[in-house]
Design a protein around this motif. Structure first.
Motif, short mmCIF file in Angstrom:
data_model
loop_
_atom_site.label_atom_id
_atom_site.label_comp_id
_atom_site.label_asym_id
_atom_site.label_seq_id
_atom_site.Cartn_x
_atom_site.Cartn_y
_atom_site.Cartn_z
N ALA A 158 -24.93 -45.58 7.45
CA ALA A 158 -26.02 -44.60 7.44
C ALA A 158 -25.85 -43.60 6.31
CB ALA A 158 -26.08 -43.88 8.79
N ASP A 159 -24.61 -43.24 6.01
CA ASP A 159 -24.35 -42.31 4.91
C ASP A 159 -24.71 -42.94 3.57
OD1 ASP A 159 -22.85 -39.94 6.25
OD2 ASP A 159 -21.86 -41.74 7.03
N THR A 160 -24.43 -44.23 3.41
CA THR A 160 -24.79 -44.91 2.17
C THR A 160 -26.31 -44.91 1.99
OG1 THR A 160 -22.85 -46.33 2.24
CG2 THR A 160 -24.71 -47.09 0.90
N ARG A 161 -27.03 -45.24 3.03
CA ARG A 161 -28.49 -45.28 2.94
C ARG A 161 -29.05 -43.89 2.65
NH1 ARG A 161 -27.69 -49.21 7.18
NH2 ARG A 161 -27.91 -47.59 8.78
N ALA A 162 -28.50 -42.88 3.32
CA ALA A 162 -28.98 -41.50 3.08
C ALA A 162 -28.68 -41.05 1.66
CB ALA A 162 -28.34 -40.55 4.09
N ALA A 163 -27.51 -41.42 1.16
CA ALA A 163 -27.13 -41.01 -0.19
C ALA A 163 -28.02 -41.66 -1.24
CB ALA A 163 -25.66 -41.37 -0.44
N VAL A 164 -28.32 -42.95 -1.06
CA VAL A 164 -29.19 -43.65 -2.02
C VAL A 164 -30.55 -42.99 -2.04
CG1 VAL A 164 -30.36 -45.81 -2.53
CG2 VAL A 164 -27.97 -45.84 -1.84
N ALA A 165 -31.09 -42.68 -0.89
CA ALA A 165 -32.40 -42.03 -0.83
C ALA A 165 -32.38 -40.67 -1.49
CB ALA A 165 -32.85 -41.91 0.63
N ALA A 166 -31.26 -39.93 -1.36
CA ALA A 166 -31.17 -38.58 -1.92
C ALA A 166 -31.05 -38.57 -3.43
CB ALA A 166 -29.97 -37.86 -1.31
N LEU A 167 -30.61 -39.66 -4.03
CA LEU A 167 -30.43 -39.69 -5.48
C LEU A 167 -31.75 -39.55 -6.23
CD1 LEU A 167 -27.77 -42.50 -6.09
CD2 LEU A 167 -27.42 -40.03 -6.02
N GLY A 168 -32.82 -40.04 -5.65
CA GLY A 168 -34.10 -39.98 -6.35
C GLY A 168 -34.18 -41.02 -7.45
N PRO A 169 -35.17 -40.92 -8.32
CA PRO A 169 -35.35 -41.93 -9.38
C PRO A 169 -34.19 -41.93 -10.38
CG PRO A 169 -37.34 -40.59 -9.08
CD PRO A 169 -36.25 -39.91 -8.32
N VAL A 170 -33.66 -43.09 -10.67
CA VAL A 170 -32.60 -43.26 -11.67
C VAL A 170 -32.93 -44.50 -12.49
CG1 VAL A 170 -30.78 -42.13 -10.31
CG2 VAL A 170 -31.18 -44.59 -10.06
N ASP A 171 -32.37 -44.58 -13.70
CA ASP A 171 -32.60 -45.76 -14.53
C ASP A 171 -31.87 -46.97 -13.97
OD1 ASP A 171 -34.17 -44.50 -16.64
OD2 ASP A 171 -32.34 -43.41 -17.11
N LEU A 172 -30.70 -46.73 -13.43
CA LEU A 172 -29.89 -47.80 -12.85
C LEU A 172 -28.98 -47.20 -11.79
CD1 LEU A 172 -28.95 -50.83 -13.06
CD2 LEU A 172 -27.16 -50.02 -14.62
N LEU A 173 -28.86 -47.90 -10.67
CA LEU A 173 -28.00 -47.45 -9.59
C LEU A 173 -26.75 -48.31 -9.55
CD1 LEU A 173 -27.28 -45.85 -7.06
CD2 LEU A 173 -28.74 -47.40 -5.74
N LEU A 174 -25.60 -47.71 -9.81
CA LEU A 174 -24.32 -48.37 -9.67
C LEU A 174 -23.79 -48.10 -8.26
CD1 LEU A 174 -22.31 -47.60 -12.94
CD2 LEU A 174 -23.26 -49.80 -12.26
N PHE A 175 -23.33 -49.14 -7.58
CA PHE A 175 -22.70 -48.91 -6.29
C PHE A 175 -21.41 -49.71 -6.23
CE2 PHE A 175 -25.22 -52.71 -5.56
CZ PHE A 175 -24.45 -53.49 -4.73
N ALA A 176 -20.38 -49.09 -5.70
CA ALA A 176 -19.08 -49.73 -5.57
C ALA A 176 -18.85 -50.07 -4.10
CB ALA A 176 -17.97 -48.82 -6.08
#
Length: 372
Positions: A93-111
């Motif tokens: 749930a924290d991952t999903r919330a964090a992705v949503a909070a980032l807003g528009p980005v050119d590229l999303l890196l996730f580890a």
């Protein structure tokens, strides 16, 4: 260029301690109790360094603490915080919330691993993404072949994307030796095929008897007084069974033969520490299979073969059917132990056992080597 960064700090935690995954707080707590050390933040930092060196104007938007900020600090990149998790113990749930909070980005890196990929897909189904491999298995096709490859691919991203599959694996079934993989969805990733790991494929196309022939060749070459560490996989499982043993499905077992050629189980489902202790006490040889479709020999599902274990092994034997090698289309075999220096020791060619009295020399390289 604005790059979003999400890190699953517990990704890959269960690999070296033979837990075969890291899903669930109980598994994570057990892994830490067994001495596991989080690696995902460091792997994310490696990707950021490669990206920073090639993209001086880089801007990173990330999450406080271990979910991204620590990696940005370690890589010495400029960053801004878009989210703070509600607890130091984070989950899906924290991952999903964090992705949503980032807003528009050119590229999303996730580890992370496949579970993290699922969470990112749920939160940002159309954002261009690229996975930094940090999980135990990493079967999905949305990951770069290494943290270094993730950074260099992100630096060269020009907006062109292709669809990559995200697969879902039942970890409870996996720990019991059953691999049930299903397609969860697709994500847009940079169009850089050589740097992407691709989705894992099975060995169903191999003719009947080919795996048994490989097992026969390996057992015939075994000598008393040497221990053999069998990595996970259907081919190595066949080796153990040919010795008259019942190996741990998807685990690492250490076996040998006595003077009469009878198989002996020396240690079952070992952790990285147990394997290291054993390899330091007697001559030990690694026996590893190739992951279909991806070509990985080290670093995917067999983290027990750590850099310090590799240093004391007498050598490794690589196993693959001819069909599995042909399916790679000429792409090299890959190693991603987490230590570029250890990986570099494998550069060149390795002899791959493909059948009884059959083998081929095949190119092998570090997954962190610069790729086209």
């Amino acid at each position: 260029m604005i790059v979003g960064l999400i890190v699953n700090p517990v990704a890959g935690l269960g690999g070296p301690v033979a837990l075969k995954g890291s899903d669930g707080t109980d598994v994570q707590a057990r892994a830490l109790a067994l001495g596991a050390v989080p690696q995902a933040p460091a792997r994310a930092a490696s990707a950021l360094r490669a990206l920073r060196d090639r993209c001086p104007g880089l801007r990173v938007r990330t999450v406080a603490g271990a979910m991204g900020e620590e990696s940005a600090l370690a890589a010495d990149v400029r960053y801004e915080l878009a989210h703070r998790p509600g607890s130091a113990v984070t989950g899906a749930a924290d991952t999903r919330a964090a992705v949503a909070a980032l807003g528009p980005v050119d590229l999303l890196l996730f580890a992370g691993g496949d579970g993290t990929a699922r969470d990112v897909l749920d939160a940002a189904p159309r954002t261009p993404v690229l996975g930094v491999p940090a999980g135990v298995k990493v079967y999905s096709g949305c990951f770069a072949v290494s943290p270094f490859a993730a950074g260099t691919t992100a630096a060269g991203f020009d907006g062109r994307t292709v669809e990559a599959e995200v697969v879902d694996l039942d970890e409870a079934a996996y720990r019991a030796g059953r691999v049930g993989v299903r397609l969860y969805g697709t994500m847009r990733v940079p169009a850089a095929r050589a740097r992407l790991s691709g989705r894992k494929t099975g060995s169903s196309a191999a003719p009947p008897g080919s795996v048994d022939a490989i097992a026969r060749a390996v057992v015939a070459a075994m000598r008393p007084g040497t221990a053999y560490a069998l990595g996970p996989g259907a081919t190595t499982l066949a080796v153990g069974r040919r010795l008259g043993l019942e190996p741990t499905p998807l685990g690492v077992d250490v076996v040998g033969v006595d003077a009469a050629g009878t198989g002996v189980l020396l240690a079952s489902d070992v952790t990285e520490q147990t394997l290291l202790t054993l390899a330091m006490s007697q001559v030990t040889h690694g026996v590893l299979s190739v992951i279909g479709g991806q070509g990985f020999v080290l670093g995917r599902g067999n983290q027990q073969f750590s850099p310090r274990v590799l240093e004391v092994l007498s050598g490794i034997t690589v196993l693959a059917t001819q069909q599995k090698l042909a399916a790679l289309g000429g792409r090299p075999l890959l190693v991603d132990s987490g230590d570029p220096a250890a990986d570099a020791a494998f550069e060149g060619h390795v002899r791959v056992v493909t059948g009884h009295r059959e083998s081929v020399l095949y190119r092998i390289q570090s997954a962190s080597e610069e790729l086209p």
